[in-house]
Design a protein around this motif. Structure first.
Motif, PDB file in Angstrom:
ATOM      1  N   SER A 242      31.252   3.651  47.347  1.00 49.05           N
ATOM      2  CA  SER A 242      32.426   3.895  46.502  1.00 49.05           C
ATOM      3  C   SER A 242      32.680   2.726  45.554  1.00 49.05           C
ATOM      4  O   SER A 242      33.132   2.925  44.422  1.00 49.05           O
ATOM      5  CB  SER A 242      33.666   4.157  47.371  1.00 49.05           C
ATOM      6  OG  SER A 242      33.971   3.029  48.177  1.00 49.05           O
ATOM      7  N   LEU A 243      32.356   1.500  45.997  1.00 47.94           N
ATOM      8  CA  LEU A 243      32.500   0.335  45.117  1.00 47.94           C
ATOM      9  C   LEU A 243      31.479   0.403  43.982  1.00 47.94           C
ATOM     10  O   LEU A 243      31.780   0.037  42.841  1.00 47.94           O
ATOM     11  CB  LEU A 243      32.325  -0.953  45.912  1.00 47.94           C
ATOM     12  CG  LEU A 243      32.483  -2.260  45.123  1.00 47.94           C
ATOM     13  CD1 LEU A 243      33.868  -2.351  44.484  1.00 47.94           C
ATOM     14  CD2 LEU A 243      32.238  -3.463  46.019  1.00 47.94           C
ATOM     15  N   TRP A 244      30.280   0.878  44.281  1.00 45.67           N
ATOM     16  CA  TRP A 244      29.270   1.066  43.234  1.00 45.67           C
ATOM     17  C   TRP A 244      29.743   2.093  42.203  1.00 45.67           C
ATOM     18  O   TRP A 244      29.589   1.894  40.999  1.00 45.67           O
ATOM     19  CB  TRP A 244      27.946   1.514  43.854  1.00 45.67           C
ATOM     20  CG  TRP A 244      26.925   1.881  42.821  1.00 45.67           C
ATOM     21  CD1 TRP A 244      26.172   1.028  42.065  1.00 45.67           C
ATOM     22  CD2 TRP A 244      26.553   3.197  42.414  1.00 45.67           C
ATOM     23  NE1 TRP A 244      25.356   1.739  41.211  1.00 45.67           N
ATOM     24  CE2 TRP A 244      25.559   3.073  41.408  1.00 45.67           C
ATOM     25  CE3 TRP A 244      26.957   4.474  42.807  1.00 45.67           C
ATOM     26  CZ2 TRP A 244      24.975   4.177  40.790  1.00 45.67           C
ATOM     27  CZ3 TRP A 244      26.371   5.579  42.197  1.00 45.67           C
ATOM     28  CH2 TRP A 244      25.395   5.425  41.205  1.00 45.67           C
ATOM     29  N   ILE A 245      30.356   3.183  42.684  1.00 43.06           N
ATOM     30  CA  ILE A 245      30.892   4.194  41.769  1.00 43.06           C
ATOM     31  C   ILE A 245      31.987   3.583  40.890  1.00 43.06           C
ATOM     32  O   ILE A 245      32.050   3.828  39.685  1.00 43.06           O
ATOM     33  CB  ILE A 245      31.432   5.411  42.550  1.00 43.06           C
ATOM     34  CG1 ILE A 245      30.285   6.121  43.269  1.00 43.06           C
ATOM     35  CG2 ILE A 245      32.155   6.378  41.627  1.00 43.06           C
ATOM     36  CD1 ILE A 245      30.745   7.224  44.209  1.00 43.06           C
ATOM     37  N   ALA A 246      32.849   2.753  41.501  1.00 36.34           N
ATOM     38  CA  ALA A 246      33.915   2.104  40.730  1.00 36.34           C
ATOM     39  C   ALA A 246      33.337   1.153  39.691  1.00 36.34           C
ATOM     40  O   ALA A 246      33.864   1.029  38.576  1.00 36.34           O
ATOM     41  CB  ALA A 246      34.856   1.353  41.674  1.00 36.34           C
ATOM     42  N   THR A 247      32.227   0.504  40.034  1.00 38.16           N
ATOM     43  CA  THR A 247      31.613  -0.439  39.110  1.00 38.16           C
ATOM     44  C   THR A 247      31.017   0.253  37.896  1.00 38.16           C
ATOM     45  O   THR A 247      30.952  -0.336  36.812  1.00 38.16           O
ATOM     46  CB  THR A 247      30.528  -1.256  39.843  1.00 38.16           C
ATOM     47  OG1 THR A 247      31.106  -1.866  40.996  1.00 38.16           O
ATOM     48  CG2 THR A 247      29.962  -2.353  38.944  1.00 38.16           C
ATOM     49  N   THR A 248      30.590   1.510  38.056  1.00 36.88           N
ATOM     50  CA  THR A 248      30.026   2.242  36.908  1.00 36.88           C
ATOM     51  C   THR A 248      31.056   2.440  35.801  1.00 36.88           C
ATOM     52  O   THR A 248      30.690   2.824  34.685  1.00 36.88           O
ATOM     53  CB  THR A 248      29.488   3.621  37.335  1.00 36.88           C
ATOM     54  OG1 THR A 248      30.547   4.402  37.906  1.00 36.88           O
ATOM     55  CG2 THR A 248      28.374   3.482  38.359  1.00 36.88           C
ATOM     56  N   ASN A 249      32.313   2.172  36.098  1.00 35.35           N
ATOM     57  CA  ASN A 249      33.342   2.290  35.070  1.00 35.35           C
ATOM     58  C   ASN A 249      33.081   1.371  33.881  1.00 35.35           C
ATOM     59  O   ASN A 249      33.428   1.702  32.743  1.00 35.35           O
ATOM     60  CB  ASN A 249      34.711   1.975  35.680  1.00 35.35           C
ATOM     61  CG  ASN A 249      35.841   2.137  34.699  1.00 35.35           C
ATOM     62  OD1 ASN A 249      36.382   1.156  34.177  1.00 35.35           O
ATOM     63  ND2 ASN A 249      36.215   3.371  34.419  1.00 35.35           N
TER      64      ASN A 249
END
Length: 289
Positions: A240-247
């Motif tokens: 989920s942190l990786w998904i947030a980083t794609t922002n």
């Protein structure tokens, strides 16, 4: 390129002020990513892991919440401009925009980043690799960590509710204007819907999974009791942190679609680069037109 273009676009509106502040936080967060990757490796030194937990990690998370805050401000700014297009309120004043951007940086740094740096002050006595930053925190640091995470989680969901409310109001106003004008242009409606919901979709997809997972991970990280579910929570938090980083990769798309000045400047930069390549290849003046 997004940073280079934003520096060449004048700050003529609060939207541009928020956008430039958002670019800065995205750049800082991007610079932290290689260190985040390295500290997860088993070959990294314990001293680097402590340095990351004390300094680099807090900077990275602070930048993420700065991005969340500025995205919420951009949503509020768009809501005010669409719902009240005539006249200029205090929220649309350039000084107000600069003050709000600076206040977000100062507030999150002072309440989250700096206290974490100060209270992450214990040394790990063995040479065994550790995965949690909690081992470098004493009792006050652990308490502050848990309180900060809970507060930031609540802070996100409050901003999330504000963003959803803003875009519900924007969509209602836009659809009503189409009905009043009697327009039957379906392509224009689709483009308008894309512009309206693009920020909302990116915001929810990027940050919601992380904050949903973080609720259970908060208590696991600060607890000394180890269970089998802890590993799954850790993996879920990492994904989920990786998904947030794609922002940080999605935000430049928002700049292009939402800011006409940004998209025009970017097109001129790309066109200028293309003309320069043609000129170098032809050994003379690039063809005009």
């Amino acid at each position: 390129m997004a940073a280079w273009v934003s520096l060449r676009v004048r700050s003529t509106s609060t939207f541009m002020v928020y956008l430039k502040s958002l670019v800065l936080s995205d750049i800082l967060e991007t610079l932290m990513i290689p260190f985040d990757i390295y500290q997860t490796l088993h070959t990294r030194a314990t001293a680097f892991h402590m340095f990351h937990c004390r300094f680099l990690g807090p900077i990275r998370y602070t930048c993420m919440y700065i991005s969340i805050s500025l995205t919420a401000l951009i949503s509020l700014d768009r809501f005010i401009k669409i719902v009240q297009p005539c006249g200029q309120t205090l929220c649309q004043n350039l000084r107000f925009g600069r003050l709000m951007s600076a206040s977000i940086y100062v507030m999150l740094t002072a309440t989250s980043c700096l206290p974490t740096m100060v209270l992450t002050n214990r040394r790990h006595n063995t040479s065994d690799p550790v995965s949690s930053c909690a081992v470098y925190k004493g009792a006050p640091g652990r308490h502050l960590h848990q309180t900060t995470l809970i507060t930031l989680n609540l802070y996100f969901w409050l901003l999330c509710a504000m963003v959803v409310a803003c875009y519900m109001g924007i969509s209602r106003t836009v659809l009503q204007s189409f009905r009043n004008s009697g327009s039957s242009n379906s392509q224009a409606k689709q483009r308008t819907k894309l512009r309206v919901f693009l920020v909302l979709v990116v915001f929810l997809v990027s940050f919601s999974p992380y904050h949903l997972v973080r609720i259970s991970y908060i208590f696991q990280q600060t607890s000394r009791v180890v269970s089998c579910a802890d590993h799954w929570r850790t993996y879920a938090k990492g994904i989920s942190l990786w998904i947030a980083t794609t922002n940080v990769c999605l935000n430049p798309i928002l700049y292009f679609f939402l800011c006409r000045e940004f998209s025009e400047k970017l097109k001129s930069v790309i066109q200028g680069a293309g003309d320069c390549v043609l000129k170098n290849r032809s050994g003379g003046t690039a063809p005009k037109g």
